[in-house]
Design an enzyme around this catalytic site. Sequence first.
Site, short mmCIF file in Angstrom:
data_model
loop_
_atom_site.label_atom_id
_atom_site.label_comp_id
_atom_site.label_asym_id
_atom_site.label_seq_id
_atom_site.Cartn_x
_atom_site.Cartn_y
_atom_site.Cartn_z
N GLY A 45 0.65 -1.13 0.06
CA GLY A 45 0.06 -0.07 0.17
C GLY A 45 0.64 0.86 0.06
O GLY A 45 0.62 2.58 -0.70
N GLU A 98 4.43 3.80 6.03
CA GLU A 98 2.88 3.43 6.03
C GLU A 98 1.79 4.23 5.42
O GLU A 98 1.72 5.19 5.26
CB GLU A 98 2.66 2.62 7.25
CG GLU A 98 2.31 1.67 8.24
CD GLU A 98 2.07 0.84 6.91
OE1 GLU A 98 1.02 0.77 5.60
OE2 GLU A 98 1.96 -0.79 7.49
N ASP A 102 -4.74 1.50 10.61
CA ASP A 102 -5.88 0.69 11.31
C ASP A 102 -5.89 0.19 12.74
O ASP A 102 -6.16 1.03 13.77
CB ASP A 102 -6.38 -0.14 10.06
CG ASP A 102 -8.23 -0.29 10.76
OD1 ASP A 102 -8.49 -0.41 10.99
OD2 ASP A 102 -8.92 -1.06 9.01
N LYS A 130 -6.57 5.75 10.25
CA LYS A 130 -7.89 6.03 11.56
C LYS A 130 -8.33 6.22 13.02
O LYS A 130 -7.95 5.65 14.24
CB LYS A 130 -9.02 4.67 11.36
CG LYS A 130 -8.57 4.10 9.87
CD LYS A 130 -9.45 3.53 9.63
CE LYS A 130 -9.39 2.59 8.14
NZ LYS A 130 -9.55 1.35 7.45
N PHE A 151 -13.66 3.02 5.43
CA PHE A 151 -12.95 2.31 4.24
C PHE A 151 -12.49 2.81 3.17
O PHE A 151 -13.21 3.82 2.58
CB PHE A 151 -13.47 0.85 3.87
CG PHE A 151 -12.60 -0.21 3.06
CD1 PHE A 151 -11.87 -0.58 3.71
CD2 PHE A 151 -12.44 0.16 1.03
CE1 PHE A 151 -11.22 -1.37 2.74
CE2 PHE A 151 -12.12 -0.82 0.62
CZ PHE A 151 -10.61 -1.78 1.23
N VAL A 152 -11.03 2.85 3.03
CA VAL A 152 -10.87 4.43 1.91
C VAL A 152 -9.48 3.37 0.76
O VAL A 152 -9.63 2.41 1.04
CB VAL A 152 -9.52 5.17 3.00
CG1 VAL A 152 -10.68 6.69 3.27
CG2 VAL A 152 -8.77 4.81 3.36
N ASP A 158 -5.87 -0.27 -1.38
CA ASP A 158 -6.98 -1.52 -2.41
C ASP A 158 -8.16 -1.21 -2.01
O ASP A 158 -8.41 -2.08 -1.00
CB ASP A 158 -5.66 -2.54 -3.02
CG ASP A 158 -5.48 -3.26 -2.18
OD1 ASP A 158 -5.48 -3.17 -0.82
OD2 ASP A 158 -6.66 -4.32 -2.04
N ARG A 164 -5.40 1.24 -6.94
CA ARG A 164 -4.05 1.62 -5.87
C ARG A 164 -3.54 2.91 -6.80
O ARG A 164 -2.98 4.25 -6.43
CB ARG A 164 -3.02 1.06 -6.28
CG ARG A 164 -3.34 -0.41 -4.94
CD ARG A 164 -2.10 -1.83 -5.02
NE ARG A 164 -2.26 -3.02 -4.58
CZ ARG A 164 -2.60 -2.70 -2.74
NH1 ARG A 164 -2.06 -1.88 -2.51
NH2 ARG A 164 -2.01 -4.01 -2.58
P1 IMP Z 1 -3.56 -2.50 10.58
O1 IMP Z 1 -3.07 -3.74 10.66
O2 IMP Z 1 -5.68 -2.61 10.92
O3 IMP Z 1 -3.28 -1.03 11.32
O4 IMP Z 1 -3.86 -2.90 9.30
C1 IMP Z 1 -2.31 -1.73 8.59
C2 IMP Z 1 -2.62 -2.04 6.80
O5 IMP Z 1 -3.98 -2.41 6.44
C3 IMP Z 1 -2.47 -1.51 6.25
O6 IMP Z 1 -1.27 -0.68 6.17
C4 IMP Z 1 -3.20 -1.54 4.75
O7 IMP Z 1 -2.62 -2.15 3.91
C5 IMP Z 1 -4.72 -1.97 5.17
N1 IMP Z 1 -5.57 -1.08 5.05
C6 IMP Z 1 -6.78 -0.78 6.24
N2 IMP Z 1 -7.03 -0.27 6.79
C7 IMP Z 1 -7.35 -0.16 5.50
C8 IMP Z 1 -8.04 1.09 4.34
O8 IMP Z 1 -9.34 2.05 4.68
N3 IMP Z 1 -7.91 0.64 3.12
C9 IMP Z 1 -7.06 -0.45 2.21
N4 IMP Z 1 -6.71 -0.65 3.00
C10 IMP Z 1 -6.68 -0.89 4.40
MG MG Z 2 0.22 -1.26 3.89
#
Ligand code: IMP
Ligand code: MG
Length: 174
Positions: A45, A98, A102, A130, A151-152, A158, A164
Amino acid sequence: MQIRELSFDIFISQEKLQARIQEMGAELSQLFVDKNPLFIIVLNGAFIFAADLIRNYKGNCETLFTRIKTYTGTASGEISEFTGLSKAVNNRDVIFIEDIIDTGKTVYHLQNEIELLHPASVTIVTLLQKNILRPNLVKADIIGFEIPDVFVVGYGLDYKENGRNLPEVWSLKQ
Ligand code: IMP
Ligand code: MG
């Protein structure tokens, strides 16, 4: 805008993204002047954000790529794939790039792995964080935009590998 079965609205314009990324680059340039930091770009990402951010970094720096996969569709999951951190981080000032934080699981995992390699310092930079009511495991040191729990897609992010390439960030229609 439509990607597969989902509809999205424009959320952060190209101009806003680029203006904020210039500021972030300037901040990093000041913080790491003469330190030759090692940027670690978290794939997939972050590739677009990282490409713009490091071109706004003034000074010597190196780059390394790591790949970590956790997300399936529009929901956060367990770490399913992780590759890439080499021993080259010993005694280096490391800056993780990053796309979005999330739950914070991904960054938490990366921080644990990197500590084993004895960096001089670790800084987390994320384009989006977030802002969720539940306490995040990790908050980035430098944040582009704090966003609500939506969700974005776009600008590297993606939905099922689509979107992307969009130059803006789009949010799921509520
Ligand atoms: P986390 O481990 O829950 O913090 O998630 C992080 C990873 O999930 C990010 O590096 C993104 O690749 C993916 N991700 C989290 N939220 C989104 C979103 O809203 N859209 C797309 N990918 C996301
Ligand atoms: Mg990521």
